[in-house]
Design a protein around this motif. Structure first.
Motif, PDB file in Angstrom:
ATOM      1  N   GLU A 116       0.832  -1.207   0.000  1.00 22.70           N
ATOM      2  CA  GLU A 116       0.000   0.000   0.000  1.00 22.70           C
ATOM      3  C   GLU A 116       0.869   1.260   0.000  1.00 22.70           C
ATOM      4  OE1 GLU A 116      -2.771  -0.261   3.250  1.00 22.70           O
ATOM      5  OE2 GLU A 116      -3.752  -2.021   2.402  1.00 22.70           O
ATOM      6  N   CYS A 117       1.957   1.226   0.754  1.00 22.25           N
ATOM      7  CA  CYS A 117       2.866   2.383   0.778  1.00 22.25           C
ATOM      8  C   CYS A 117       3.465   2.634  -0.607  1.00 22.25           C
ATOM      9  CB  CYS A 117       4.000   2.174   1.783  1.00 22.25           C
ATOM     10  SG  CYS A 117       3.500   2.357   3.507  1.00 22.25           S
ATOM     11  N   ARG A 118       3.839   1.565  -1.300  1.00 23.16           N
ATOM     12  CA  ARG A 118       4.451   1.702  -2.625  1.00 23.16           C
ATOM     13  C   ARG A 118       3.465   2.262  -3.646  1.00 23.16           C
ATOM     14  NH1 ARG A 118       7.540  -4.052  -2.556  1.00 23.16           N
ATOM     15  NH2 ARG A 118       9.382  -3.370  -1.412  1.00 23.16           N
ATOM     16  N   GLN A 119       2.177   1.979  -3.442  1.00 19.09           N
ATOM     17  CA  GLN A 119       1.156   2.412  -4.400  1.00 19.09           C
ATOM     18  C   GLN A 119       0.718   3.854  -4.177  1.00 19.09           C
ATOM     19  OE1 GLN A 119      -1.867  -0.543  -3.867  1.00 19.09           O
ATOM     20  NE2 GLN A 119      -0.717  -2.131  -4.951  1.00 19.09           N
ATOM     21  N   GLN A 120       1.090   4.430  -3.057  1.00 18.39           N
ATOM     22  CA  GLN A 120       0.654   5.787  -2.742  1.00 18.39           C
ATOM     23  C   GLN A 120       1.441   6.810  -3.555  1.00 18.39           C
ATOM     24  OE1 GLN A 120      -2.011   6.490  -0.830  1.00 18.39           O
ATOM     25  NE2 GLN A 120      -2.209   4.279  -0.733  1.00 18.39           N
ATOM     26  N   CYS A 126       0.560   8.152   5.047  1.00 21.89           N
ATOM     27  CA  CYS A 126       1.214   6.858   4.835  1.00 21.89           C
ATOM     28  C   CYS A 126       0.337   5.751   5.420  1.00 21.89           C
ATOM     29  CB  CYS A 126       2.583   6.877   5.502  1.00 21.89           C
ATOM     30  SG  CYS A 126       3.375   5.269   5.522  1.00 21.89           S
ATOM     31  N   PRO A 127       0.012   4.718   4.627  1.00 27.33           N
ATOM     32  CA  PRO A 127      -0.831   3.622   5.123  1.00 27.33           C
ATOM     33  C   PRO A 127      -0.253   2.915   6.347  1.00 27.33           C
ATOM     34  CG  PRO A 127      -0.598   3.495   2.744  1.00 27.33           C
ATOM     35  CD  PRO A 127       0.341   4.561   3.206  1.00 27.33           C
ATOM     36  N   LEU A 128       1.047   2.782   6.401  1.00 31.39           N
ATOM     37  CA  LEU A 128       1.676   2.138   7.553  1.00 31.39           C
ATOM     38  C   LEU A 128       1.438   2.948   8.820  1.00 31.39           C
ATOM     39  CD1 LEU A 128       3.497   0.004   8.864  1.00 31.39           C
ATOM     40  CD2 LEU A 128       5.446   1.395   8.193  1.00 31.39           C
ATOM     41  N   ILE A 129       1.689   4.245   8.750  1.00 33.98           N
ATOM     42  CA  ILE A 129       1.503   5.114   9.919  1.00 33.98           C
ATOM     43  C   ILE A 129       0.040   5.143  10.330  1.00 33.98           C
ATOM     44  CG2 ILE A 129       1.785   7.459  10.819  1.00 33.98           C
ATOM     45  CD1 ILE A 129       4.444   5.939  10.231  1.00 33.98           C
ATOM     46  N   VAL A 130      -0.872   5.243   9.369  1.00 32.35           N
ATOM     47  CA  VAL A 130      -2.296   5.264   9.666  1.00 32.35           C
ATOM     48  C   VAL A 130      -2.704   3.962  10.366  1.00 32.35           C
ATOM     49  CG1 VAL A 130      -4.607   5.262   8.631  1.00 32.35           C
ATOM     50  CG2 VAL A 130      -2.879   6.882   7.834  1.00 32.35           C
TER      51      VAL A 130
END
Length: 138
Positions: A116-120, A126-130
């Motif tokens: 998901e991070c790479r696709q942003q 950031c999907p990881l942080i969220v």
């Protein structure tokens, strides 16, 4: 003097077993390894049995056994209580399998978050942080 009678210092003992001197002292305090009497010159000397025992401890630690479990294994070392040793090993194996299952779950979640991070693109959260924020709040 033959190999069987060979006496070595704590530093040589630690070196032969692949551990540090402080590790040897810690195992002595825990009662896993004997602390020999001081000979003339106030230096303790160790023999081949100490090297074998320390190597046994190290091998058991590498398999994931705790020091308490290793103490139990050392008490069973005479070979007469193989059933108890087997039981300890079976419990350790079950623990390892549970950890593998948990690690696989963690791997799946992190892999998804990395994708998901790479696709942003652009300036968004950031999907990881969220995801970490949501997990800590929930």
């Amino acid at each position: 003097m033959g190999e069987k009678d060979k006496k070595i210092t704590i530093g040589a003992l630690a070196g032969e077993a692949g551990v540090g001197v402080e590790t040897v002292r810690y195992y002595q305090r825990r009662g896993l390894l004997r602390e020999p009497q001081r000979a003339h010159g106030r230096i303790r000397h160790y023999g081949p049995n100490d090297v074998e025992r320390l190597s046994f401890i190290r091998s058991a630690k590498e398999l994931g056994f705790s020091l308490d479990e290793i103490a139990e294994l050392l008490q069973l070392d005479d070979g007469t209580d193989c059933d108890e040793a087997q039981s300890l090993a079976e419990h350790k194996l079950a623990d390892v399998r549970q950890k593998i299952t948990a690690l696989k779950r963690i791997e799946r979640v992190l892999s998804k978050l990395v994708r998901e991070c790479r696709q942003q693109e652009g300036n968004i959260h950031c999907p990881l942080i969220v995801s970490l924020r949501e997990r800590s709040a929930g």
